[in-house]
Write an enzyme that holds these catalytic residues in place. Structure first.
Site, PDB file in Angstrom:
ATOM      1  CG  ASP A  11     -12.252  11.714  -4.000  1.00 24.91           C
ATOM      2  OD1 ASP A  11     -11.776  12.861  -3.878  1.00 24.91           O
ATOM      3  OD2 ASP A  11     -12.193  10.852  -3.104  1.00 24.91           O
ATOM      4  CG  HIS A  12     -16.341  13.484  -2.677  1.00 28.99           C
ATOM      5  ND1 HIS A  12     -16.217  12.142  -2.913  1.00 28.99           N
ATOM      6  CD2 HIS A  12     -16.148  13.648  -1.340  1.00 28.99           C
ATOM      7  CE1 HIS A  12     -15.979  11.506  -1.776  1.00 28.99           C
ATOM      8  NE2 HIS A  12     -15.920  12.402  -0.805  1.00 28.99           N
ATOM      9  CB  CYS A  68      -8.730  10.990  -3.561  1.00 31.63           C
ATOM     10  SG  CYS A  68      -7.399   9.999  -2.842  1.00 31.63           S
ATOM     11  N   GLY A  69      -8.709  12.771  -1.314  1.00 33.23           N
ATOM     12  CA  GLY A  69      -8.447  13.460  -0.050  1.00 33.23           C
ATOM     13  C   GLY A  69      -6.993  13.319   0.373  1.00 33.23           C
ATOM     14  CB  THR A  70      -5.107  10.630   1.745  1.00 32.86           C
ATOM     15  OG1 THR A  70      -5.690   9.488   1.096  1.00 32.86           O
ATOM     16  CG2 THR A  70      -5.893  10.959   2.997  1.00 32.86           C
ATOM     17  N   GLY A  71      -4.784  10.974  -1.521  1.00 30.81           N
ATOM     18  CA  GLY A  71      -4.010  10.382  -2.626  1.00 30.81           C
ATOM     19  C   GLY A  71      -3.856   8.875  -2.471  1.00 30.81           C
ATOM     20  N   GLY A  73      -6.134   6.293  -1.532  1.00 32.61           N
ATOM     21  CA  GLY A  73      -7.128   5.407  -2.159  1.00 32.61           C
ATOM     22  C   GLY A  73      -6.957   5.370  -3.668  1.00 32.61           C
ATOM     23  CG  HIS A 101      15.510   6.325  -9.018  1.00 31.31           C
ATOM     24  ND1 HIS A 101      16.166   6.260  -7.817  1.00 31.31           N
ATOM     25  CD2 HIS A 101      16.278   7.121  -9.821  1.00 31.31           C
ATOM     26  CE1 HIS A 101      17.285   6.973  -7.871  1.00 31.31           C
ATOM     27  NE2 HIS A 101      17.368   7.520  -9.082  1.00 31.31           N
ATOM     28  CG  ASN A 102      10.068   4.374  -8.249  1.00 31.59           C
ATOM     29  OD1 ASN A 102       9.829   5.396  -7.607  1.00 31.59           O
ATOM     30  ND2 ASN A 102      10.911   3.459  -7.829  1.00 31.59           N
ATOM     31  NE  ARG A 112     -11.068  15.648   2.485  1.00 32.94           N
ATOM     32  CZ  ARG A 112     -11.958  14.663   2.444  1.00 32.94           C
ATOM     33  NH1 ARG A 112     -11.638  13.460   2.882  1.00 32.94           N
ATOM     34  NH2 ARG A 112     -13.165  14.881   1.959  1.00 32.94           N
ATOM     35  CG  HIS A 136      16.855   3.319 -11.734  1.00 31.82           C
ATOM     36  ND1 HIS A 136      16.925   3.118 -10.375  1.00 31.82           N
ATOM     37  CD2 HIS A 136      17.759   4.293 -12.024  1.00 31.82           C
ATOM     38  CE1 HIS A 136      17.804   3.951  -9.848  1.00 31.82           C
ATOM     39  NE2 HIS A 136      18.331   4.672 -10.829  1.00 31.82           N
ATOM     40  NE  ARG A 139      17.807  -1.788  -8.516  1.00 33.08           N
ATOM     41  CZ  ARG A 139      18.777  -0.932  -8.232  1.00 33.08           C
ATOM     42  NH1 ARG A 139      18.541   0.370  -8.257  1.00 33.08           N
ATOM     43  NH2 ARG A 139      19.977  -1.365  -7.925  1.00 33.08           N
TER      44      ARG A 139
HETATM   45  C1  RB5 Z   1     -13.142  10.640   0.728  1.00 30.01           C
HETATM   46  O1  RB5 Z   1     -13.726  11.098   1.903  1.00 30.01           O
HETATM   47  C2  RB5 Z   1     -11.749  10.109   1.003  1.00 30.01           C
HETATM   48  O2  RB5 Z   1     -11.808   8.901   1.673  1.00 30.01           O
HETATM   49  C3  RB5 Z   1     -10.974   9.979  -0.284  1.00 30.01           C
HETATM   50  O3  RB5 Z   1     -10.915  11.221  -0.916  1.00 30.01           O
HETATM   51  C4  RB5 Z   1      -9.525   9.534  -0.204  1.00 30.01           C
HETATM   52  O4  RB5 Z   1      -8.818  10.279   0.724  1.00 30.01           O
HETATM   53  C5  RB5 Z   1      -9.286   8.104  -0.074  1.00 30.01           C
HETATM   54  O5  RB5 Z   1      -8.155   7.629  -0.032  1.00 30.01           O
END
Ligand code: RB5
Length: 153
Positions: A11-12, A68-71, A73, A101-102, A112, A136, A139
Site C-alpha cells: 500500500d502507500h 504495508c505499514g505494519t504488515g 492489515g 512448518h506452516n 514502518r 507439519h 497440521r
Molecule cells: C496505512 O496507514 C496503514 O494502516 C496500513 O499500511 C497498514 O499498516 C495496515 O495494517
C-alpha cells in the site's frame, strides 16, 4: 525454494521499500510481478492483498510478498482467501520457520516496522526455506479443514 518469479504488492506506506525489495530480488535473478500500489497516494491495502492472492490461487506464482505499514492489515486480508497462508514476520527465524512448518505462501511485513536490510533478510529466509512436510503437513491440512468447514458457511 528455487523460484524464478514471485508476486509482490504494497500500500502507500510501503512503495519505497517494495521497490528496494524488487531490486534485491532482481539481483538474485527473481522476477517480481508487481500488483501495485505504484504511488504514495493513500489507498486501501485489501485491494492489493486481493490482487496478489488471486495470482497465487491462479498458480501464476507460488509465493507472494505483501508490505504495508505494519504488515498486519495485509496479512488479515490475505488470510481470508482460500489456500492462502500469510504470515507477518519481523524476524528472520519466523520468516524461515513459517515456510518450513506452516507452508506459508505469503510473507507480510511492515515498512514502518523493519528497515531495508532486515526486509531483504526476511525475504531471503522466506524464499530459501522449504516446507518440511511430515508432521507439519497434518497440521496445515487441519488449517485447510477449518477453512472448508461448516463454521465458515
Ligand atoms: C496505512 O496507514 C496503514 O494502516 C496500513 O499500511 C497498514 O499498516 C495496515 O495494517
Amino acid at each position: 525454494m528455487n523460484i524464478k518469479k514471485i508476486t509482490i504488492g504494497c500500500d502507500h506506506a510501503a512503495c519505497e521499500l517494495k521497490a528496494q525489495v524488487i531490486e534485491h530480488l532482481a539481483e538474485r535473478g527473481i522476477e517480481c510481478i508487481d500488483v501495485g500500489t505504484y504511488s504514495s497516494d493513500s489507498c486501501n491495502y485489501p485491494d492489493y492483498a486481493h490482487a496478489l492472492c488471486k495470482n497465487i490461487q491462479d498458480g501464476v506464482t507460488e509465493l507472494g510478498i505483501l508490505i504495508c505499514g505494519t504488515g498486519i492489515g495485509m496479512s488479515m486480508a490475505a488470510n481470508k482467501h482460500r489456500g492462502i497462508r500469510a504470515a507477518v514476520c519481523s524476524d528472520t527465524f519466523s520468516a524461515r520457520l513459517t515456510r518450513e512448518h506452516n507452508n506459508a505462501n505469503v510473507l507480510c511485513f511492515g515498512a514502518r516496522v523493519v528497515g531495508m536490510g532486515l526486509a531483504f533478510d526476511l525475504v531471503d529466509n522466506f524464499i530459501d526455506a522449504d516446507f518440511e512436510g511430515g508432521k507439519h503437513q497434518k497440521r496445515v491440512d487441519m488449517i485447510t479443514a477449518i477453512e472448508e468447514s461448516e463454521c465458515n458457511k
